[in-house]
Write a protein that holds these residues in place. Sequence first.
Motif: not given
Length: 415
Positions: A214-221
Motif C-alpha cells: 500500500k505504498t506509492s510516492l511521487s514528486g520532488r525531494v
Amino acid sequence: MDALLIIGGLLLMLAGLVWLVMRAFGTSLLWGWGSLIPLLTLVYVLRHWGRARSAVALVGLGMIPLVVGLTLLASKDADRLAAIIRLDWLKPEVQEPPELAIELRGRLNGQPFRPQQGELIDGVLSLREGLDFFAQRELNIRLPQPVSGAVRVDVLPQDSGNLPEVELSWLLPEQDLPEARRLSRGYTLHLDLQPQAPNRLAGEFHLVLPPRFKTSLSGRVELYSDRLRYRGAEVDRHFDSRDTIAHVLQDYLQRRFASRDVRELKVPPFSFEGDRLQLQVEALIDQRAERLPLRLSKRDRQGWTVEGDRFPPLPAETPAQPLAQSETPPADEGLARPADRRQRFSLARLQRSPEQYRNLRMRLSKASGGTVEGRFVGVDVDGSILLRQQMGSGGGQASFSFKPQEIGRLELLDP
C-alpha cells in the motif's frame, strides 16, 4: 508541581469571584449586575463588607498557591514565566518554514506520507515523518554502493541483480516500537537527483511497491548529503552532529599547526549528553601522525569550539599566477636586475628565466594544501618545478616535482 499550584490558585480565586457575584445578587438585583463591573465590585465589597468578606477570603486564599507556584516557576524557568506574563500563549503559533522542500504525493502503508526530514548519506536515502526518536513513518532506500555527485537510479519490477533495498517502517498510536517491512526486488524506483550548494541533493522521486505494501510516492525531494547545517555560507556550529564536530576539529588543527594538510582525522565515538566533550583525536598533519587530547564546549554565540583556541586564521590561498605569453623580458634584464630578486619574483618569471634562480631557496604552497621548502633545481621538460630538500644531518636529499596547476603559491626566500 508549580503548574498544579498555579492552576489550583486560579480555580480558588475564580470560585471566590463567583461567590462574590452571587452575594451581590442576593443583596439586590442592581448590585448583582453592577458587581460584574470590576470598579463597582470593589464598591460593593466596601459597602457590604459583612456579606462579601467570606468570598473575598476565598479569593485571598487562592492567591497563596498562585504566588508559590509562580515563584517556583520563576526559579526553574524564568523565560517560560515571562512568556506567560506577556500572554504569548494567546498568540497564534507561527509555523517556521521547512528546512527542505519535499513535495511528495501518495501514501506509505496506506497512510498519507509527509516527511519533514531527508538525507542521502553513505548510500542510504532516508525520508522521515515525525521528529521523535522513532519516526511516525519512515522510508529508507539502501543503494548498492555509496554515491557522490549526481544520482540517477532506475529500477523496474522485472529487474534482478544487485538492486537497492527498500525498507518501510511505521509507528501506530498503541505501539511502543515501529513495524518494518523490507524488499529488494519487484518494485519501481526512479531517482534523478542533482547536487545543490552547499550540501543538498534535489530532484525527482518516484516509488511504487507491490499492492500488499500500500505504498506509492511521487514528486520532488530535497535531501541533505551530509550532517552539516549552514547559516548562509558558514557552517552552523550549534547543530549537534559528528560532522559538525569533525569540521570544528579540522579547522582547529589547521590553524594550530598553520597547515592545510590535515588528513585522516579520527574521532572516537561520543554522544551529545551535555554541552562539553572530551576527545582523544588522531590525525595526519604534514605527513606526521599526531594524537591530541582536546576538550570542546558549546557556547551560546559561537556554538561548538575547542577550549583554549586562540590561534589566528590561516592566510587566504593565493591562486597560481598564469604564464603571461605577451610579457617579454627586457634584453638587459640580467644587467638591470635589482639587488633583491624577491621583489619581482613570480612563477611566470621563474619559468621564463630559470637559470637566474637556480639553487636559491623557495617555499611552495600546494593548491590542495601543504607546503614544501627547498632549493630550486630547474624546470622539467613538461614545465614542472623541481625542488631539492636537505634531509637532516646525514647528508641525504629529497627531490620534489610540481606541475604549475598544482602550485597555489611560490615564494623566493633568498634575495
